[in-house]
Design an enzyme around this catalytic site. Structure first.
Site, PDB file in Angstrom:
ATOM      1  N   ARG A  14       2.129   1.318  10.133  1.00 49.43           N
ATOM      2  CA  ARG A  14       1.305   1.680   9.144  1.00 49.43           C
ATOM      3  C   ARG A  14       2.465   2.368   8.178  1.00 49.43           C
ATOM      4  NH1 ARG A  14      -3.018   4.547   7.456  1.00 49.43           N
ATOM      5  NH2 ARG A  14      -3.890   5.396   9.728  1.00 49.43           N
ATOM      6  N   ARG A  66       0.529  -1.283   0.090  1.00 50.50           N
ATOM      7  CA  ARG A  66      -0.337  -0.094  -0.361  1.00 50.50           C
ATOM      8  C   ARG A  66       1.465   1.102   0.050  1.00 50.50           C
ATOM      9  NH1 ARG A  66      -4.982  -1.884   4.019  1.00 50.50           N
ATOM     10  NH2 ARG A  66      -5.342  -4.223   3.135  1.00 50.50           N
ATOM     11  N   ARG A 107       0.065  -4.903  12.509  1.00 52.35           N
ATOM     12  CA  ARG A 107      -0.275  -4.314  13.868  1.00 52.35           C
ATOM     13  C   ARG A 107      -0.490  -5.569  14.898  1.00 52.35           C
ATOM     14  NH1 ARG A 107      -5.042  -0.108  10.892  1.00 52.35           N
ATOM     15  NH2 ARG A 107      -3.145   0.888   9.657  1.00 52.35           N
ATOM     16  N   SER A 128     -10.448  -6.352   9.977  1.00 53.91           N
ATOM     17  CA  SER A 128     -11.964  -5.499   9.413  1.00 53.91           C
ATOM     18  C   SER A 128     -12.853  -6.336   8.373  1.00 53.91           C
ATOM     19  CB  SER A 128     -11.402  -4.055   8.547  1.00 53.91           C
ATOM     20  OG  SER A 128     -12.968  -3.666   7.676  1.00 53.91           O
ATOM     21  N   GLU A 170      -7.072  -0.108  14.908  1.00 56.20           N
ATOM     22  CA  GLU A 170      -7.710  -0.762  14.112  1.00 56.20           C
ATOM     23  C   GLU A 170      -7.007  -1.925  13.513  1.00 56.20           C
ATOM     24  OE1 GLU A 170      -8.767  -2.120   8.892  1.00 56.20           O
ATOM     25  OE2 GLU A 170      -9.308   0.350  10.277  1.00 56.20           O
TER      26      GLU A 170
END
Length: 412
Positions: free
Chosen positions: A263, A248, A375, A338, A335
């Site tokens: 991140r 990403r 994460r 999801s 988060e």
């Protein structure tokens, strides 16, 4: 659909533009068919005519050929415009989704309790400091080799990733998912079909020379796995657990989460993916959420479940639930997993259908993150740390770490 676009904070006028383009597509198609029918009829008349009558018919045939060609081009242009506008339209938002932006979510559940580090007599370290003490995380050399937001997992850090992946795949397999190792590079139709070339395109890496995309999640190859196929209803549900590297660009995140590995541009992830009948998608969505809650509970992490607001859904989701783990040094939930119900949005774009009682129709697709590795490592290190810098290993991971109960700091 206008109300859905409004709830997403997207262009409502897009719906009217799409309707207008579709009307032109339909009318130009009718016009083309009429002209072609006349052209075929004229051909039969020409064969029987002679003299001046034949000359007139030939003149008309010449004009018809030009008109047919023009009508064909008009039909193709209208069809292309319709498809282009359709690709820009997000999925229909579920009516129960809270309306608003990123901060307008609704908290549905809270699990576990936050540790009181003050009562335990020490100040918690953040995941990067712990990772360095354990010899588990090296962001300096990651930046040297690849740039910012890259990292090395070393020693017990690498072992911890492998333990997480194996434990997650074991849970998914026990729940009936088929384990999958998926491609990290996909064709444009796979990326577009899953909805990642719309508003999410800025976060996607593209290899211009090969016209291939690096996936940001194995949701993409798992969704495209049955592209252009018809699946018999008695085979549903189909459930896959994909493991893949994810890439990403994190466009628009400048200055956010720059410390550590929360991140990053590249990470590994275990993703659940389901194909079901459309009428079963909401029940499947709850099942995916339960599997995510089971996973986070097994890691002994405090977390909450939120109903994501409409403008934060992403184009493919009709509804989305996030599980956010408590990060002690940040003093807030972040988060970790999801799950999204994409209803028929992806299956229509990828031409995946179900055959039931001799009828063929689109099916529903759903996805759910089980373990986004970096994460999850952040949450484990911070929540299970001890005063001396060691980290207690959750019981579910111990069999995959040779029975190790504690990760100990290493000598400098």
């Amino acid at each position: 659909m206008r109300a859905s676009q409004r709830a997403r904070g997207e262009d409502v006028a897009l719906v009217d533009s799409l309707l207008s383009a579709d009307e032109r597509r339909r009318s130009s198609g009718v016009r083309f068919d009429e002209l072609r029918a006349e052209q075929k009829g004229l051909g039969k008349l020409i064969g029987k005519a002679s003299g001046d009558e034949k000359a007139e018919l030939l003149k008309r045939a010449s004009q018809l050929a030009a008109d047919v060609k023009a009508a064909d081009a008009e039909r193709d242009a209208a069809d292309a415009e319709t498809q282009e506008l359709l690709q820009r339209l997000g999925n229909l938002v579920h009516p129960d989704v809270p309306v608003g932006g990123e901060e307008d979510f609704v908290t549905l559940e809270t699990h576990g309790t936050h540790r009181d580090f003050a009562a335990e007599g020490f100040e918690p370290r953040d995941h990067l400091e712990l990772g360095q003490l354990l010899g588990a995380i090296d962001v300096e050399r990651g930046a040297k080799v690849s740039g910012s937001r890259f990292y090395f997992l070393t020693g017990v850090g690498a072992l911890l990733e492998l333990a997480l992946v194996n434990a997650a795949i074991a849970q998914a397999t026990a729940a009936g998912f088929t384990p999958m190792l998926t491609p990290a590079l996909v064709r444009p139709q796979s990326m577009a079909g899953t909805g990642f070339l719309g508003q999410a395109a800025q976060d996607v890496y593209h290899l211009d020379k090969d016209d291939l995309y690096l996936v940001g999640t194995s949701e993409v190859p798992l969704a495209a796995y049955h592209m252009d196929e018809i699946i018999d209803a008695d085979r549903l549900p189909l459930r896959y657990a994909g493991f893949s590297p994810c890439f990403r660009r994190e466009a628009g995140s400048h200055g956010k989460d720059t410390r550590g590995i929360f991140r990053v541009h590249q990470f590994d992830k275990v993703e659940m993916f389901s194909y079901v009948l459309p009428e079963d998608s909401q029940a499947e969505h709850q099942r995916l959420l339960e599997w995510e809650k089971q996973w986070l509970t097994s890691l002994e992490l405090p977390f909450r479940v939120i109903d994501v607001a409409s403008a934060d859904l992403g184009s493919s989701a009709s509804r989305k639930y996030d599980c956010e783990a408590w990060i002690p040094t940040q003093g807030k939930y972040r988060e970790l997993t999801s799950t999204s119900d994409c209803t028929e949005f992806q299956s229509r774009r990828l031409s995946i259908r179900v055959r039931e009682d001799k009828k063929v129709r689109p099916l529903a697709t759903l996805n759910g993150t089980l373990c986004a590795v970096p994460r999850t490592i952040v949450a484990i290190l911070e929540n299970h740390q001890q005063a001396d810098g060691s980290v207690r290993v959750p019981e579910v991971l111990r069999p995959y770490l040779g029975g190790r109960e504690v990760l100990e700091p290493v000598a400098k």
